[in-house]
Design a protein around this motif. Structure first.
Motif, short mmCIF file in Angstrom:
data_model
loop_
_atom_site.label_atom_id
_atom_site.label_comp_id
_atom_site.label_asym_id
_atom_site.label_seq_id
_atom_site.Cartn_x
_atom_site.Cartn_y
_atom_site.Cartn_z
N LYS A 102 0.83 -1.21 0.00
CA LYS A 102 0.00 0.00 0.00
C LYS A 102 0.86 1.26 0.00
CE LYS A 102 -4.03 -2.00 2.33
NZ LYS A 102 -4.91 -1.92 3.53
N LEU A 103 1.93 1.25 0.78
CA LEU A 103 2.81 2.41 0.84
C LEU A 103 3.48 2.65 -0.51
CD1 LEU A 103 4.13 4.65 2.52
CD2 LEU A 103 5.86 2.98 3.23
N GLU A 104 3.92 1.60 -1.17
CA GLU A 104 4.54 1.76 -2.48
C GLU A 104 3.56 2.31 -3.50
OE1 GLU A 104 7.63 1.50 -3.42
OE2 GLU A 104 8.25 1.02 -1.36
N ARG A 105 2.30 1.87 -3.45
CA ARG A 105 1.30 2.41 -4.38
C ARG A 105 1.06 3.89 -4.12
NH1 ARG A 105 -1.26 -2.60 -3.32
NH2 ARG A 105 -2.74 -1.60 -1.88
N ARG A 106 1.01 4.29 -2.86
CA ARG A 106 0.83 5.71 -2.55
C ARG A 106 2.01 6.54 -3.03
NH1 ARG A 106 -0.67 6.02 3.69
NH2 ARG A 106 -0.79 8.25 3.15
#
Length: 330
Positions: A102-106
């Protein structure tokens, strides 16, 4: 005539019987209500102390027992976990919902937005310069209204770009908290190391709670033992547990080799497994001694530091001695 009268009598009798059969549930309910009323006045005495026992509702013989239905959700989940396609889909879903993913997508979304705002800001700046100098005019005259609009767009898009840059900076500094690691897997059921590892897991849970109790300050603001002693005992216990698990891994490796070895070599491998099992039992006894010492310390601290000073001193010495023994064992 006589036969017709008999047939009529039998017909009336069968009709009456059918009516009574239909009313049997009502009769049973009425009888149960009357029985409860009678039990209120004459409660059965208890055989042990002569105390009246509470009335117990009797099951209705005409009522069907409830049918237990299997849990459809649990059955479907177990079946889905056995199917490779469902297991793969579930693994992909877990990877997609992982906090790191999720952090990488953000980060990717914020980076793309920052790139877009930068390009728009540069484009508006070029239009402002071109309109102000008259480069885009046929007569070569300055176009001030268009220059003002382009300059306003450059300011707006530049603001969005700065905000996206600050957001990307925060995301790059963000650290994902590590998930708590679960207990290590136990050896197989048929392994000689299974029982010692089960007892080790129980001892670890007990020791963790006891050391937590020793770290809590008392009413006078002091702890039963020093924090250094508690931390030393915790670290020594962790090292001893790691050493015991390493020994259990060696036992499992030898057992796997024994299953593949020829028959003439299996006796020697069995003897090696037995020797390692004895070492596991000895190490586990030392670990249990550390748990017992921590328990004595907690018990001694329950009366207060004044009345149990000597007991606390003895328990602390015992903790230190067993910690040194476990350190030498590991």
């Amino acid at each position: 005539m006589g036969q017709q009268g008999r047939r009529r009598d039998f017909g009336e009798l069968s009709a009456k019987l059918e009516k009574h059969i239909e009313k049997l549930p009502d009769y049973a309910v009425r009888a149960q209500e009357k029985l409860q009323k009678v039990q209120k006045y004459f409660p059965p005495a208890d055989a042990a102390g002569g105390k009246p026992a509470p009335p117990r509702p009797r099951p209705n013989p005409l009522q069907r027992p409830p049918v237990r239905r299997p849990d459809v959700t649990a059955t479907l989940s177990s079946m889905a976990s056995q199917v490779p396609a469902f297991a793969e889909a579930r693994a992909k879903w877990d990877r997609w919902n992982h906090p790191a993913a999720k952090l990488e997508r953000r980060k990717r979304r914020t980076s793309r937005a920052l790139t877009l705002w930068i390009l728009l800001t540069i484009l508006c700046g070029v239009l402002t310069l071109a309109a102000g100098l008259g480069w885009i005019s046929a007569a070569g005259a300055p176009m001030m209204p268009q220059a003002i609009v382009a300059f306003a767009g450059a300011v707006v898009f530049g603001t969005f770009g700065v905000r996206s840059g600050l957001r990307l900076r925060e995301l790059n500094r963000m650290q994902i908290p590590s998930a708590p690691s679960g207990p290590p897997p136990l050896p197989p059921a048929g392994s000689a190391a299974r029982e010692p590892m089960e007892r080790l897991a129980e001892c670890e849970a007990s020791l963790s709670e006891l050391l937590r109790q020793l770290s809590v300050p008392s009413s006078v603001g002091t702890t039963p033992v020093s924090g250094v002693s508690v931390e030393d005992a915790r670290q020594t216990a962790a090292e001893a547990a790691a050493a015991l698990r390493g020994l259990a891994a060696r036992v499992q490796a030898i057992e796997r080799g024994r299953n593949s070895a020829p028959a003439r070599e299996q006796a020697a491998l069995d003897a090696a497994v037995g020797k390692l099992r004895e070492q596991l039992d000895d190490g586990l006894e030392g670990y249990r001694g550390l748990v017992a010492a921590a328990g004595h310390t907690v018990a001694a601290s329950s009366d207060g530091l004044v009345t149990s000073k000597q007991a606390l001193t003895d328990a602390t010495d015992r903790l230190a001695g067993l910690a040194m023994a476990l350190r030498e064992l590991s």
